[in-house]
Design an enzyme around this catalytic site. Structure first.
Site, short mmCIF file in Angstrom:
data_model
loop_
_atom_site.label_atom_id
_atom_site.label_comp_id
_atom_site.label_asym_id
_atom_site.label_seq_id
_atom_site.Cartn_x
_atom_site.Cartn_y
_atom_site.Cartn_z
N SER A 178 111.49 56.61 65.60
CA SER A 178 112.05 57.81 64.97
C SER A 178 112.31 58.96 65.93
O SER A 178 112.86 59.97 65.54
CB SER A 178 111.10 58.29 63.87
N LYS B 127 108.80 62.04 55.45
CA LYS B 127 109.26 62.97 56.47
C LYS B 127 109.82 64.24 55.85
O LYS B 127 109.63 65.34 56.37
CB LYS B 127 110.32 62.28 57.35
#
Length: 832
Positions: A710, A753
């Protein structure tokens, strides 16, 4: 009669008769002579016997006070009072511990043993009754009243008949009990006195001390003789039963037959006493099995096992294993089902009441109930609730069971490392047991419970097997209708069981096992959802656990919000519940101590009770420093934000990576640097910087290992900001992986997230265009206040994230002069 007691009496009498200078009075003389009997007696207590008049017994004295008393009596009149104890006491007996009736005894001989103890040989003289205790220290003294002997005249016919009956009963006992010495019969035949015969037989009878004491306390001689005869007849009956049992067993036996012989004795005794024999126990199991709804295979196997039990030695270890196996089979709920409740509106109300949010999960459960209602023969699916801790995965299983009206059972898989705990042990092992699945189905008492397999991602693997592989059969809807436990040895249908697995991470779950389950992701909660959960569930639960009534304390929603934002940083609500419990404990202390406390907890009270704020709500640190970029990460406990920091120093173009980065993140950093080098001109970077400055990329919290795909665009943006000294767009975070040609790739964990970004006060999020569908699935309630920028290439990322404005006090690069390239002529070319 008791063989040991009689032997001691005979030996004691022989020892006394062999002692010179000591005369033993005959029993008749002892019982008839009342001269010189003191009214006050020192008392000696006996634990395991009762002394009768005329009887000689040895007594070992171990307590110092009694030793001194016996020695003193032996030096003077050799007389002591002997009484039996009502109960055994570790300390010296008190008057309450002794019977009231005893026998005065004459000490015939005293022997001092090497260990300091004393053995005295005493002869009973006359019974007495304690009137009162005159002394308790150093030993007991009592004022006594003597009981005269009142036996019938021996010339009477009734007395002669009674005497003859006692002797015949004694002879029968002697014949039935070969352990008693033959000399006893001669001794009994020589006794003519009915009183001494009664006392002699009473003393040697094998009965309890309390029953002997009752004979001693029966002062009428005829009544005492009749009671004695009753005891003797009971003993004769027991000995005759024993003889019958022995006659049924074989005499000529070897070691194996000896065990069978003992077993037959136990069986006959159990039948005589009205107890259940092994045969009766087996028949009870057979009757239970006849009522079971099991398959023909299971029925045949069960009855075969019962027949084998009947042929076994009940003392052998295999007997216990087989009996436990049969009991396990009849305790299992074979084809026994609870009736499902298909009221979908009721089920939805229960799920909504027990859990706030989790709409996708609840919708899937309602879909399952709807299909089951329409078809009524659907195989139960295998659901896997996947998400961070504290979001309600396990408690959701209870709500599903309540909605369906099924029984609920839970099996913890955390740390499981032995395959036998799933499949069971084979019966060939001593102490074999079925697997935990079968054991829990016994507890569930139905074949279609809601079965929660908790923490399936924490199953371990070692040399004893792979439990996760053993779960493959359990969690396969096409195979679990014939699950075979190693212990059970017959197929058991698990297809109607609604299995619900829970996991924090799917990385450690085997691929084949994941394929067998329907993965339902449970993300974290928003602040609003957490407030709702706290108000409906957590606060009432904690108030009840801490003994405070709901009317006595309220917690304001804003106070709950302050706890959420300042003292927790999680996707679930477990830590929130702990902090609410801590708040209520502070109040409980004040209530218990009658102190003043706020009836309504408000935000200003929270910090006083819980201390300073642990987490800052807004973690964004500004954009005055180049190279600091906010990234979004997924962890097993929910989403989180992390910073990527870059710095430059004079050097030779080396790169340093720190912060416990995994291989994937290291590759992302190298890829990002390579992309910047190859596109330096278009980005506005002087290529000489790469050769004359060292780059250091760091991710804070170096003690925490970090890895994942990520952080690619985050690292590239951090490096680009450092090389160009341009500011980063404020309140911006990003997530996504990059390729060497600048393509931005999608990543997972979008909802976690997004929640982490909202907690940190982020306004703009940059991610791959392909992640747009994930954002749309999250729902508007989670995305309010956020702006999403979807990109496909790195150029778009830099265009959004980098401002044209330079940072304050930008770094001035010191670079060598650019060398002019010399034109290459044909003469300079070397052909190889």
């Amino acid at each position: 009669m008791n063989r040991d007691t009689f032997s001691k009496l005979v030996m004691a009498r022989q020892d006394v008769e062999n002692v010179e200078m000591i005369e033993i009075a005959s029993p008749e003389e002892v019982m008839e002579n009342e001269d010189n009997l003191p009214s006050d007696l020192a008392l000696l207590s006996l634990r395991n016997t009762v002394l009768f008049p005329g009887i000689v017994i040895p007594v070992t004295v171990t307590r110092q006070k009694f030793i001194k008393m016996v020695k003193k009596a032996y030096r003077t009149d050799r007389t002591v009072g002997v009484v039996a104890q009502v109960r055994h006491t570790p300390n010296e007996p008190t008057p309450e511990d002794l019977f009231k009736v005893g026998t005065i005894a004459h000490i015939l001989k005293m022997i001092v043993l090497p260990d300091g103890n004393v053995t005295v040989i005493i002869q009973g003289r006359r019974r007495f009754e304690v009137l009162e205790y005159t002394q308790t220290d150093p030993h007991l003294m009592a004022n006594v009243k003597y009981i005269p002997e009142s036996f019938p005249n021996v010339r009477k016919k009734e007395t002669k008949a009674l005497l003859q009956s006692l002797k015949e009963a004694a002879y029968k006992i002697l014949n039935l009990n070969p352990d008693i010495p033959r000399d006893a019969q001669m001794a009994i035949s020589n006794i003519d006195s009915p009183s001494f015969l009664t006392h002699f037989l009473s003393s040697n009878l094998n009965i309890e001390i309390s029953e002997k004491q009752l004979l001693l306390e029966t002062f009428d001689g005829g009544e005492q003789a009749h009671k004695l005869l009753e005891h003797m007849m009971k003993e004769i009956q027991v000995l005759e039963i024993k003889r019958d049992i022995q006659s049924k067993a074989s005499i000529d036996i070897d070691q194996q037959q000896k065990e069978y012989y003992l077993r037959q004795q136990i069986k006959v005794l159990q039948e005589e006493l009205g107890m259940e024999s092994p045969d009766q126990e087996v028949e009870k199991l057979r009757a239970k099995g006849s009522k079971k709804k099991w398959t023909k295979e299971a029925n045949d196997h069960f009855n075969k096992e019962l027949n084998k039990i009947l042929r076994m030695n009940s003392m052998s270890p295999e007997y216990g294993v087989s009996l436990n196996y049969a009991e396990t089979m009849v305790d299992l709920p074979w084809n026994e089902y609870t009736k499902d409740n298909f009221d979908l509106k009721r089920a939805k109300k229960i799920l909504d009441a027990d859990h706030s949010g989790l709409e996708k999960v609840k919708e899937r459960i309602i879909e399952y109930l709807a299909v089951l209602k329409l078809r009524n023969d659907m195989k139960a699916p295998i659901l896997c609730l996947y998400g961070p801790p504290g979001v309600g995965k396990t408690s959701l299983g209870k709500s599903i069971a309540k909605a369906l009206g099924r029984n609920y059972v839970r099996m913890a898989l955390g740390g499981l490392h032995d395959e036998a705990e799933i499949r069971g042990h084979r019966k060939t092992y001593i102490g074999a047991m079925p697997g935990k699945l079968i054991v829990n189905l016994q507890k569930a008492k139905s074949s279609n419970p809601v079965f929660v397999l908790d923490e399936i991602d924490k199953v371990n693997r070692d040399q004893r097997g792979d439990p996760s592989s053993a779960l493959l059969e359990v969690l396969d809807p096409e195979q679990n209708n014939a699950f075979k436990d190693n212990y059970l040895e017959v197929d058991y249908d698990l297809s109607k069981v609604l299995f619900i697995a829970t996991a924090n991470s799917l990385d450690t779950v085997q691929g084949p096992l994941r394929d067998r389950m329907e993965i339902i992701e449970i993300s974290g909660y928003t602040v609003e959802e957490k407030i709702e959960i706290a108000r409906k569930h957590l606060v009432p639960k904690q108030l009840e656990q801490h003994g405070i009534k709901a009317k006595d304390l309220k917690i304001d929603d804003k106070a709950i919000q302050k706890v959420i934002e300042g003292y927790t940083r999680e996707s679930g609500v477990r830590r929130l519940e702990q902090q609410i419990g801590s708040l209520i404990r502070k109040i409980a202390k004040s209530v218990a101590m009658n102190e003043e406390y706020p009836k309504t907890v408000k935000p200003e009270h929270v910090e006083k009770m819980l201390g300073g704020v642990i987490f800052d709500r807004d973690l964004y640190e500004g954009n005055d420093v180049p190279g600091v970029v906010t990234g979004l990460a997924w962890t097993s406990v929910g989403g989180d934000i992390l910073f990527i920091e870059s710095s430059l120093s004079r050097g030779k173009g080396q790169i340093t990576l720190s912060g416990q980065l995994g291989d994937v993140m290291k590759e992302s950093a190298i890829t990002a640097l390579s992309y910047l080098k190859s596109h330096a001109d278009s980005i506005g970077i002087d290529y000489r910087i790469f050769q004359n400055y060292d780059l250091h990329v760091h991710v804070p919290q170096g003690a925490v290992p970090k890895d994942g795909p990520s952080a690619g665009i985050t690292m590239l943006t951090s490096m680009a900001s450092m090389f160009t000294q341009r500011k980063i767009k404020p309140n911006t975070a990003m997530t996504g992986e990059i390729t060497l040609r600048g393509k931005v790739l999608p990543v997972g964990g979008i909802k976690e997230k997004i929640l982490a970004a909202k907690r940190a006060g982020i306004k703009d999020i940059i991610m791959c265009y392909k992640n747009r569908k994930d954002v749309e699935e999250v729902g508007e309630a989670y995305t309010i206040g956020l702006t999403f920028h979807y990109v496909d290439y790195v150029e778009e990322v830099l265009e959004i994230a980098l401002l044209n404005e330079k940072v304050n006090n930008p770094l001035h690069f010191i670079l060598p002069e650019e060398k002019k390239e010399t034109p290459v002529t044909p003469l300079d070319v070397v052909v190889v």
